[in-house]
Write an enzyme that holds these catalytic residues in place. Sequence first.
Site, PDB file in Angstrom:
ATOM      1  N   ASP A   1      93.365  45.330 -54.336  1.00 20.15           N
ATOM      2  CA  ASP A   1      92.932  44.116 -53.630  1.00 20.15           C
ATOM      3  C   ASP A   1      93.057  44.273 -52.107  1.00 20.15           C
ATOM      4  O   ASP A   1      93.488  45.311 -51.619  1.00 20.15           O
ATOM      5  CB  ASP A   1      93.776  42.948 -54.166  1.00 20.15           C
TER       6      ASP A   1
ATOM      7  N   ASP B   1      85.837  35.560 -55.217  1.00 20.81           N
ATOM      8  CA  ASP B   1      86.254  35.337 -56.614  1.00 20.81           C
ATOM      9  C   ASP B   1      85.286  34.417 -57.353  1.00 20.81           C
ATOM     10  O   ASP B   1      84.857  33.390 -56.818  1.00 20.81           O
ATOM     11  CB  ASP B   1      87.639  34.682 -56.646  1.00 20.81           C
TER      12      ASP B   1
HETATM   13  C1  GLA Z   1      92.097  38.148 -55.351  1.00 19.30           C
HETATM   14  C2  GLA Z   1      91.129  38.852 -56.281  1.00 19.30           C
HETATM   15  C3  GLA Z   1      91.185  38.214 -57.649  1.00 19.30           C
HETATM   16  C4  GLA Z   1      92.593  38.311 -58.187  1.00 19.30           C
HETATM   17  C5  GLA Z   1      93.568  37.659 -57.229  1.00 19.30           C
HETATM   18  C6  GLA Z   1      95.014  37.889 -57.624  1.00 19.30           C
HETATM   19  O1  GLA Z   1      91.729  36.850 -55.097  1.00 19.30           O
HETATM   20  O2  GLA Z   1      89.828  38.782 -55.763  1.00 19.30           O
HETATM   21  O3  GLA Z   1      90.266  38.816 -58.534  1.00 19.30           O
HETATM   22  O4  GLA Z   1      92.919  39.665 -58.393  1.00 19.30           O
HETATM   23  O5  GLA Z   1      93.408  38.171 -55.900  1.00 19.30           O
HETATM   24  O6  GLA Z   1      95.915  37.383 -56.703  1.00 19.30           O
END
Ligand code: GLA
Length: 394
Positions: free
Chosen positions: A153, A208
């Site tokens: 990430d 997301d």
């Molecule tokens: C980010 C990623 C998500 C998830 C969260 C976890 O937002 O894009 O897919 O992995 O972190 O904290």
Amino acid sequence: MNRRPSSPVFALVSTLCLAVPWARALDDGQARTPPMGWNSWGHFRCDINEGIIRETTDAMATNGMRDAGYAYIIVDDCWQIARDAEGDILPDPERFPSGIKTLADHAHERGLKFGIYSCAGHKTCQGRPGSRGHEFQDARQYARWGIDYLKYDWCDDGGQNARAAYTTMRDALKATGRSILFHICEWGKNEPWRWGRSVGHLWRTAPDILDAWDVPSPERGLGIAQILDQQVGLEKAAGPGHWNDPDMLMAGNGALGIEQYRAQFSLWCILAAPLIAGCDVRKIQPDVLALLTNKEAIAIDQDPLGKQGRRARDDGDAEVWARDLRDGSIAVALLNRGESATRIALHWEEIALPPDAPAVIRDLWRHQDLGEFRARFEADVPPRATIMVRITRR
Ligand code: GLA
């Protein structure tokens, strides 16, 4: 001595490499088709524990998902809690008392692979320890645990250069000698479709995904239709070993109807997207399981040509998406984004067929041949839904 060649030919090649926007692929034999699996974040967010992971593994090994191709069990954020005196990453002892290796073994014994999550920053998006400054140490630990997939990430990025930061972890994973699929997750912020293929096997292209069609404000993420819009034009970047990732499948999470989840699934197959289920598969409903394991749809996603599809027509609420397949046939999704049913037509020229060419059409959700057509095909598409067909020239 480690001397860099300095001939004019070398200089020319280096210049060309920098000038070409699409970097060379990793080509390490992994992810020849888009990865398939399950990720804990889609449904559970931070509220995970080893019981959930074990039960999910068992469910996928027996409910048909593993056999349909869902290979990876991926534990997202919140499994990690601190580092020990040597700097080794520690799983949360309350939620993961048996440790990560036990869970990876559990998956391997059931014919599945095991994935984990970390972050290029000092802290993950949930404030857990990230891998910055510990990349090689963490990669070695993952390899010892038997990890097969790393989602990496981009929170707390600290102003790093994204390509450099992801390259460091790529090299750390490579140095372990274990095949570990590398998932770049920086949400498309640094255009990873331009450099990701030499660094990882898949990269997120957008923020997301949320269990929604459209969301009014984008702070926490985007709906399915909004994520879809962000995929337009990225198709050139994908291919065997390197894929655009528009994020998880929302089917089974409950905020939308089955038609909307089927639309997402159909379009993700046209996009050659990774198929990562994001629901509670322990409690999956039969209609959602049937959706996720539709072999005819999955065959589109996993087509060995690996050519991502494109939006062939955009008429406002009515869209046509098409993907060329290895056997010369074409997968088409007719998408109705509107709130009332509409009739959508596909014209042969939109999929590069001669107007008078006869073609056989098969409905991939009804599992039915619809007959032979010339010049065009039309269908009534329910609101916020998709019809997906495979078109084979006679
Ligand atoms: C980010 C990623 C998500 C998830 C969260 C976890 O937002 O894009 O897919 O992995 O972190 O904290």
